[in-house]
Scaffold this motif. Sequence first.
Motif, PDB file in Angstrom:
ATOM      1  N   PRO A 169       7.220  31.668  38.038  1.00  0.00           N
ATOM      2  CA  PRO A 169       7.864  30.437  37.570  1.00  0.00           C
ATOM      3  C   PRO A 169       9.320  30.590  37.155  1.00  0.00           C
ATOM      4  O   PRO A 169      10.096  29.631  37.257  1.00  0.00           O
ATOM      5  CB  PRO A 169       6.991  30.012  36.383  1.00  0.00           C
ATOM      6  CG  PRO A 169       6.276  31.266  35.951  1.00  0.00           C
ATOM      7  CD  PRO A 169       6.067  32.053  37.196  1.00  0.00           C
ATOM      8  N   GLU A 172      12.276  29.520  39.545  1.00  0.00           N
ATOM      9  CA  GLU A 172      12.528  28.116  39.843  1.00  0.00           C
ATOM     10  C   GLU A 172      13.933  27.694  39.425  1.00  0.00           C
ATOM     11  O   GLU A 172      14.492  26.731  39.944  1.00  0.00           O
ATOM     12  CB  GLU A 172      11.480  27.237  39.155  1.00  0.00           C
ATOM     13  CG  GLU A 172      11.406  25.831  39.690  1.00  0.00           C
ATOM     14  CD  GLU A 172      10.165  25.091  39.230  1.00  0.00           C
ATOM     15  OE1 GLU A 172       9.994  23.929  39.651  1.00  0.00           O
ATOM     16  OE2 GLU A 172       9.355  25.661  38.471  1.00  0.00           O
ATOM     17  N   TYR A 189       4.975  27.922  43.243  1.00  0.00           N
ATOM     18  CA  TYR A 189       5.134  28.752  42.050  1.00  0.00           C
ATOM     19  C   TYR A 189       3.771  29.002  41.414  1.00  0.00           C
ATOM     20  O   TYR A 189       2.982  28.072  41.232  1.00  0.00           O
ATOM     21  CB  TYR A 189       6.073  28.085  41.047  1.00  0.00           C
ATOM     22  CG  TYR A 189       7.473  27.924  41.578  1.00  0.00           C
ATOM     23  CD1 TYR A 189       8.387  28.966  41.497  1.00  0.00           C
ATOM     24  CD2 TYR A 189       7.872  26.729  42.186  1.00  0.00           C
ATOM     25  CE1 TYR A 189       9.670  28.831  42.006  1.00  0.00           C
ATOM     26  CE2 TYR A 189       9.153  26.584  42.692  1.00  0.00           C
ATOM     27  CZ  TYR A 189      10.042  27.644  42.598  1.00  0.00           C
ATOM     28  OH  TYR A 189      11.311  27.507  43.113  1.00  0.00           O
ATOM     29  N   SER A 191       1.260  29.846  38.363  1.00  0.00           N
ATOM     30  CA  SER A 191       1.217  29.504  36.939  1.00  0.00           C
ATOM     31  C   SER A 191       0.636  30.671  36.156  1.00  0.00           C
ATOM     32  O   SER A 191      -0.402  31.236  36.524  1.00  0.00           O
ATOM     33  CB  SER A 191       0.360  28.256  36.716  1.00  0.00           C
ATOM     34  OG  SER A 191       0.169  28.035  35.325  1.00  0.00           O
ATOM     35  N   TYR A 192       1.296  31.018  35.056  1.00  0.00           N
ATOM     36  CA  TYR A 192       0.823  32.103  34.205  1.00  0.00           C
ATOM     37  C   TYR A 192       0.230  31.575  32.895  1.00  0.00           C
ATOM     38  O   TYR A 192       0.141  32.314  31.905  1.00  0.00           O
ATOM     39  CB  TYR A 192       1.972  33.060  33.893  1.00  0.00           C
ATOM     40  CG  TYR A 192       2.449  33.857  35.095  1.00  0.00           C
ATOM     41  CD1 TYR A 192       1.546  34.405  36.004  1.00  0.00           C
ATOM     42  CD2 TYR A 192       3.812  34.081  35.303  1.00  0.00           C
ATOM     43  CE1 TYR A 192       1.989  35.148  37.091  1.00  0.00           C
ATOM     44  CE2 TYR A 192       4.255  34.831  36.383  1.00  0.00           C
ATOM     45  CZ  TYR A 192       3.339  35.364  37.274  1.00  0.00           C
ATOM     46  OH  TYR A 192       3.768  36.105  38.354  1.00  0.00           O
ATOM     47  N   THR A 193      -0.160  30.319  32.877  1.00  0.00           N
ATOM     48  CA  THR A 193      -0.718  29.720  31.665  1.00  0.00           C
ATOM     49  C   THR A 193      -2.242  29.656  31.734  1.00  0.00           C
ATOM     50  O   THR A 193      -2.836  29.828  32.798  1.00  0.00           O
ATOM     51  CB  THR A 193      -0.165  28.304  31.455  1.00  0.00           C
ATOM     52  OG1 THR A 193      -0.563  27.469  32.566  1.00  0.00           O
ATOM     53  CG2 THR A 193       1.350  28.318  31.364  1.00  0.00           C
ATOM     54  N   LYS A 227      -6.807  34.777  37.069  1.00  0.00           N
ATOM     55  CA  LYS A 227      -6.896  33.423  37.659  1.00  0.00           C
ATOM     56  C   LYS A 227      -7.051  33.418  39.172  1.00  0.00           C
ATOM     57  O   LYS A 227      -7.639  32.509  39.738  1.00  0.00           O
ATOM     58  CB  LYS A 227      -5.669  32.630  37.241  1.00  0.00           C
ATOM     59  CG  LYS A 227      -5.577  32.425  35.738  1.00  0.00           C
ATOM     60  CD  LYS A 227      -4.293  31.782  35.317  1.00  0.00           C
ATOM     61  CE  LYS A 227      -4.197  30.366  35.818  1.00  0.00           C
ATOM     62  NZ  LYS A 227      -2.994  29.690  35.292  1.00  0.00           N
TER      63      LYS A 227
END
Length: 230
Positions: A169, A172, A189, A191-193, A227
């Motif tokens: 991310p 970006e 992108y 996501s690392y959440t 994930k």
Amino acid sequence: MKKIAILQSNYIPWKGYFDLINSVDEFVLFDDMQFTKRDWRNRNKIKSPSGLLWLTIPVKVKGNYYQKISETETRDNVWREQHWKSITHNYSRSRFFNEFKDLFQNLYLDQAETSLSKINYQFLIEICRILGISTQISWSKDYKIISGKTERLVEICKQAGATEYLSGPAAEDYIIRNLFERENIQVKYISYTEYPEYTQLYPPFEHGVSILDLIFNEGNHAYKFMKSFS
């Protein structure tokens, strides 16, 4: 369809780095980039009873301000014993430490490699094997590199036959999407959440530590807390 990611090698990276690898068909180690001090190339964090602990590989940089990551060498091999001692001290009580002890002890104490890129690669390959990641891993030196921050990424994607470029991310902020779109390459992108928590020593829980923390605490079930495997 071919997905590709391009990123500098990191030392014992966190789980998000491996999720990125596992989400693409080819992962390019971009070690033709300039080495940056106080960055993830030669250091990472583990947990300890007193908080987060940095493990840093000492490298030769004096007078070589513009050296590439691939040109960076360690100052000595003393760090190997020091890092392994810190890891043993802080993770010997974790549930799966003994299961992976010999493998990582070999990587630290039975190797003499001094190239930072190759050291990172050795750890990367073994950790991918533990996690069951089979993504093709290549080097930027295998491709023709051109100038321009976004342009060189597009060029590698073209040479690799990629139709999709997956990035962290943070990129970006600088990636020029239309340069990819012009070549019919889609940009996405990761996501690392919203990562799930796992059994971890020394509260409070911390996501942003080396993948070693997850492996020693969850063993072969580590992938369940990432994930890209869901």
